[in-house]
Enzyme design. Structure first.
Site, PDB file in Angstrom:
ATOM      1  CG  HIS A  99       1.298  -9.038  14.820  1.00 41.10           C
ATOM      2  ND1 HIS A  99       1.029  -8.528  13.566  1.00 41.10           N
ATOM      3  CD2 HIS A  99       1.459  -7.978  15.641  1.00 41.10           C
ATOM      4  CE1 HIS A  99       1.039  -7.206  13.614  1.00 41.10           C
ATOM      5  NE2 HIS A  99       1.293  -6.844  14.872  1.00 41.10           N
ATOM      6  CD  GLU A 106       8.256  -4.454  10.073  1.00 41.78           C
ATOM      7  OE1 GLU A 106       7.337  -3.918  10.694  1.00 41.78           O
ATOM      8  OE2 GLU A 106       8.728  -5.575  10.372  1.00 41.78           O
ATOM      9  CB  THR A 135       4.880  -4.231   8.067  1.00 38.38           C
ATOM     10  OG1 THR A 135       4.961  -3.472   9.268  1.00 38.38           O
ATOM     11  CG2 THR A 135       5.588  -3.498   6.954  1.00 38.38           C
ATOM     12  CE1 TYR A 166       1.247  -2.108  10.758  1.00 30.67           C
ATOM     13  CE2 TYR A 166       3.013  -0.997   9.595  1.00 30.67           C
ATOM     14  CZ  TYR A 166       2.501  -1.510  10.760  1.00 30.67           C
ATOM     15  OH  TYR A 166       3.235  -1.424  11.914  1.00 30.67           O
ATOM     16  NE  ARG A 199       6.605   0.691   9.947  1.00 25.61           N
ATOM     17  CZ  ARG A 199       6.526   0.155  11.176  1.00 25.61           C
ATOM     18  NH1 ARG A 199       6.865  -1.111  11.353  1.00 25.61           N
ATOM     19  NH2 ARG A 199       6.110   0.885  12.189  1.00 25.61           N
ATOM     20  CG  HIS A 260       0.881   1.043  18.149  1.00 27.44           C
ATOM     21  ND1 HIS A 260       0.776  -0.120  18.867  1.00 27.44           N
ATOM     22  CD2 HIS A 260       0.892   0.665  16.829  1.00 27.44           C
ATOM     23  CE1 HIS A 260       0.717  -1.154  18.033  1.00 27.44           C
ATOM     24  NE2 HIS A 260       0.783  -0.707  16.800  1.00 27.44           N
ATOM     25  NE  ARG A 263       5.084   4.833  17.374  1.00 28.57           N
ATOM     26  CZ  ARG A 263       5.279   3.711  16.667  1.00 28.57           C
ATOM     27  NH1 ARG A 263       4.230   3.004  16.265  1.00 28.57           N
ATOM     28  NH2 ARG A 263       6.491   3.320  16.362  1.00 28.57           N
ATOM     29  CG  ASP A 319       2.495  -4.893  18.398  1.00 33.42           C
ATOM     30  OD1 ASP A 319       1.990  -5.691  17.574  1.00 33.42           O
ATOM     31  OD2 ASP A 319       3.090  -3.869  18.063  1.00 33.42           O
TER      32      ASP A 319
END
Length: 422
Positions: A99, A106, A135, A166, A199, A260, A263, A319
Site C-alpha cells: 500500500h 476501516e 478497502t 477491493y 468488506r 493472503h 490466513r 502487505d
C-alpha cells in the site's frame, strides 16, 4: 582475465545515460551522483541458485559481467571497488503487495495508514514494489496511487501498481481496467479485488470473469502481467469463485492471483490445489498468534515446497503500509497493526533457520514474482540482468542494497532517504 577491449566497450556504454525501460523504472529519474561503474568482489552469489564466489561489474543499471576472475579494467575508467568479503549476494526482493499510499480506514479517517517512506523498503532489502489500493478505494484513488508510484521511482525504487481496489466497479483512470493497463505504463493488472470478505462487493462469478478477461486481454496487448490480484478474506467460501472460473472459462489459470492464502489453514490447502491447476498463489508475511487458525508465511512456504506443488507458483509479500485489521462478529474493527516490508527478510530468515536451503527458499521472494509480473531482468543475478542486489550480513539483515546499480544501503547504513524522511 577479462579482455581489455571488452572492458573498454562495456565501460563506455555504461557511462552513457541509460534509457528508461519497463524492466528498470528506477533509472527514469535520479541525480547522477554515482560512479559509472561498480566492481563487487568476493560475493557468495545466490542467483537464486547457488553460484559460489563471484565478482560482478555493474554499470548503466545492469550487471555487465560476472565471473570468478578479477577483471583487468583500464585505469581510465571511474570504477568503485567494493569487497563483499564473502557475504551472500541475492537478487533484490520483490514485494508484490504494498500500500504505497497507505492503507486502512476501516474504523474512520483517523485509521488511515500513512504512506511508507523510501528507506522502509530499502532497509528491508526490497528493491521492487507493486502498489495497490485496499478497502479505501474511494478517498484514496488511482490518481494518488500512480502519483505515489512515480514518486518512488524518482527516489530510485522500482515500482508498479494495480488499478482497482477491493470493490466493483473497479477504481480506474480511463474508465476501464483494459484502458488503464494498456495506456498507463506503471499499471500492470487489477487488484486487490476482495472476495470471501465482508468488506468486498460480493462479486458474482460473471463479474469476476469479465474483470479477468479485461485484465488478460490488456496483458496480451502490452506484454504486462495482466492478472487479477485477489484479496482473500476469511469467509467460508474461500477460493470457490476462482475454482468455478477455471471450470467454466477459457481464461488461463495464471490470470487469477489470490493472496493472503495462509490466513486460514483450510484456505491454504485450497490454494495449493489451485497452484496445481496453474494459478500463482501468494502468502502474506503477517503475524500469527499461537493457536490461531492460520499459518505463518514461513510455515506455509515450507509446507508448500514440501507438497510437491509447482515451486515456481508461490510467492511471499508483506502487505506493507496496509492495515492488519481484526474484526468482531459484527464486522467492527477491534484492533489493527500495520504491514512492514521488513517482514519479507524476517520470513526468509525464519525459513532458513528451519533448515531450508537459501537457493530453495529464495525464488518465492525474487524470481517467482518477477516471472508472474513479467518484469524482465528482475529476480535473478546474471550478466544482462538489472543490478538490483542485496548483500546480507551474517544475521541475514540487509548490509548493502543496490537498485539499478545505485547504492541505497552501504555497510548497513541508509544512504538515500525519501524526500520527507527525517
Amino acid at each position: 582475465m577479462w579482455p581489455r577491449s571488452n572492458a573498454l566497450m562495456v565501460g563506455a556504454a555504461a557511462m552513457r545515460r541509460a534509457a528508461p525501460s519497463m524492466s528498470n523504472p528506477a533509472m527514469t529519474e535520479h541525480p547522477t551522483d554515482e560512479p559509472a561503474l561498480r566492481l563487487l568482489l568476493n560475493a557468495q552469489v545466490y542467483a537464486p541458485q547457488a553460484l559460489g564466489r563471484q565478482n560482478l561489474l555493474l554499470g548503466g543499471g545492469k550487471i555487465l559481467w560476472m565471473g570468478i576472475d578479477t577483471p583487468d579494467l583500464p585505469a581510465q575508467l571511474p570504477v568503485e571497488t567494493i569487497d563483499l568479503q564473502g557475504r551472500r549476494l541475492i537478487p533484490g526482493l520483490i514485494d508484490g503487495h504494498v500500500h504505497v499510499t497507505g492503507g486502512g480506514g476501516e474504523a474512520g479517517f483517523r485509521t488511515r495508514v500513512p504512506a511508507p517512506m523510501l528507506s522502509r523498503y530499502t532497509r528491508a532489502g526490497v528493491t521492487s514494489v507493486v502498489g495497490l489500493l485496499g478497502t479505501d478505494d474511494l478517498a484514496r484513488g488511482t490518481r494518488e496511487l500512480v502519483a505515489g508510484i512515480y514518486a518512488l521511482r524518482e527516489e530510485g525504487l522500482n515500482a508498479w501498481g494495480y488499478c482497482g481496489g477491493y470493490h466493483l466497479p473497479p477504481a480506474t483512470l480511463t474508465g476501464s481496467v483494459r484502458g488503464d493497463v494498456v495506456f498507463i505504463e506503471p499499471l500492470i493488472g487489477v487488484g486487490e479485488i476482495a472476495i470471501s470478505d465482508h468488506r468486498s462487493s460480493q462479486p458474482t462469478l460473471d463479474e469476476l470473469l469479465k474483470l479477468a478477461s479485461e485484465a488478460h486481454v490488456a496483458g496480451l496487448m502490452t506484454n504486462k502481467a495482466g492478472i487479477v490480484h485477489l484479496h482473500l478474506g476469511d469467509g467460508p467460501r474461500g477460493l470457490e469463485l476462482v475454482r468455478q472460473a477455471l471450470d467454466i472459462s477459457e481464461l488461463p489459470a495464471r490470470v487469477f492471483n489470490p493472496t493472503h492464502v495462509n490466513r486460514r489453514k483450510a484456505l491454504f490447502e485450497e490454494a495449493v490445489e489451485l497452484a496445481r491447476r496453474g494459478c500463482h498463489v501468494d502468502l502474506t508475511a503477517f503475524p500469527v498468534e499461537e493457536g490461531e487458525d492460520a499459518w505463518t508465511a514461513e510455515e506455509a512456504l515450507i509446507r508448500y515446497l514440501d507438497s510437491g506443488a509447482p515451486p515456481e507458483r508461490i510467492s511471499v509479500s508483506s502487505d506493507a503500509g496496509g492495515c492488519l485489521a481484526c474484526f468482531d462478529e459484527h464486522g467492527r474493527m477491534c484492533g489493527m497493526g500495520v504491514g512492514e516490508s521488513g517482514a519479507l527478510l524476517d520470513c526468509l530468515n525464519a525459513v532458513l533457520a528451519r533448515g531450508v536451503d537459501l537457493e530453495r527458499a529464495l525464488p518465492a521472494f525474487t524470481l517467482n514474482p518477477a516471472r508472474l509480473l513479467r518484469l524482465p531482468g528482475k529476480g535473478l543475478i546474471a550478466a544482462g540482468a538489472d543490478a538490483d542486489l542485496v548483500a546480507l550480513d551474517a544475521n541475514g539483515a540487509a548490509f548493502d542494497v543496490f537498485i539499478a546499480g545505485r547504492a541505497h544501503l552501504r555497510d548497513g547504513a541508509v544512504l538515500r532517504r525519501g524526500n520527507f524522511e527525517a
